[in-house]
Structure formats: C-alpha cells, structure tokens
Design an enzyme around this catalytic site. Sequence first.
Site, mmCIF file in Angstrom:
data_model
loop_
_atom_site.group_PDB
_atom_site.id
_atom_site.type_symbol
_atom_site.label_atom_id
_atom_site.label_comp_id
_atom_site.label_asym_id
_atom_site.label_seq_id
_atom_site.Cartn_x
_atom_site.Cartn_y
_atom_site.Cartn_z
ATOM 1 N N ASP A 45 49.772 41.253 48.833
ATOM 2 C CA ASP A 45 49.010 40.641 47.751
ATOM 3 C C ASP A 45 49.908 39.720 46.917
ATOM 4 O O ASP A 45 51.129 39.816 46.968
ATOM 5 C CB ASP A 45 48.388 41.714 46.852
ATOM 6 C CG ASP A 45 49.421 42.657 46.267
ATOM 7 O OD1 ASP A 45 50.394 42.982 46.963
ATOM 8 O OD2 ASP A 45 49.254 43.064 45.117
ATOM 9 N N ASP A 46 49.274 38.837 46.169
ATOM 10 C CA ASP A 46 49.993 37.922 45.272
ATOM 11 C C ASP A 46 51.093 37.152 45.997
ATOM 12 O O ASP A 46 52.259 37.145 45.584
ATOM 13 C CB ASP A 46 50.580 38.678 44.075
ATOM 14 C CG ASP A 46 49.515 39.326 43.229
ATOM 15 O OD1 ASP A 46 48.412 38.757 43.135
ATOM 16 O OD2 ASP A 46 49.778 40.400 42.664
ATOM 17 N N LYS A 82 56.044 48.199 39.597
ATOM 18 C CA LYS A 82 56.597 46.866 39.324
ATOM 19 C C LYS A 82 58.062 46.937 38.918
ATOM 20 O O LYS A 82 58.770 45.950 39.025
ATOM 21 C CB LYS A 82 55.775 46.164 38.233
ATOM 22 C CG LYS A 82 54.322 45.954 38.627
ATOM 23 C CD LYS A 82 54.191 45.128 39.889
ATOM 24 C CE LYS A 82 52.736 44.935 40.255
ATOM 25 N NZ LYS A 82 52.524 44.500 41.602
#
Length: 129
Positions: A85-86, A9
Amino acid sequence: MDSYLYAPKDDYKHRAYWRDLYTVEEAEHLTGLITAAREYGITFYYALSPGLDITYSSSKEVTALKRKLEQVSQFGCTAFALLFDDIEPEMSEADKEIFQSFAHAQVCMQYNVQYLYSMQVLIAVLIFI
C-alpha cells in the site's frame, strides 16, 4: 478477534529499511510480542511492506524478503503479510518489461517467496489501493 497484524509506523525495518535484519535487542522485543500473542491465543502476523523501493523482477529482492521472513520466523512467528500500500503509481522500467501490472508483479513476488524457496510458514498477501 484472534489475529494481530504487526505493521507499526515506528518500526522502520517494517517498511523503509525492510531489507535490514533486526538487531538482538529488536529481536528480543519482537519475540516478546509474538510470545505474548500466542499466550493469549492470538495469531501474530508479521507484516513487511517493501513496496516503496522493491524491484519485483529482481532475484536479489526475493532473497532479501526470504531472509527477513526467515529471521522473524526464528522469533516464533508463523504468519506473515506482504503489504503493498501507499506506493508509487508506476513500476520501475525493469519491472514494466516483465509484468503487466502491479498486481501481476506482487502475485509473482509472493509466489517466489513462498513456493520457490519452500517457506514453511503461512504467507498472506494483502494488497491495498
């Protein structure tokens, strides 16, 4: 376990700024990680997560993906993952005209990156809902 999926991240060029190439310092860091993984018999998968703002139907986006993956392959990486994703629940209007679903768009993107540009590396597509 013999694989490591690099998708941190704190690496903004993995997701938010996925089109941007790595600087020399960043490249040295990634090269060190890839080398260390290889020394321990671990397959290092570099993950790119372009789903926040990619236009799947754009050839420029395919080129940007290819350019980024080619740069990382120069660091010694031979395994890649595209993560979707997301992401927003709806495709762009341009993509809706071309694709039936996100899955359709994502499979086509993977095909375009891997086959139309003859990538000489393994590309694994991971789709998370």
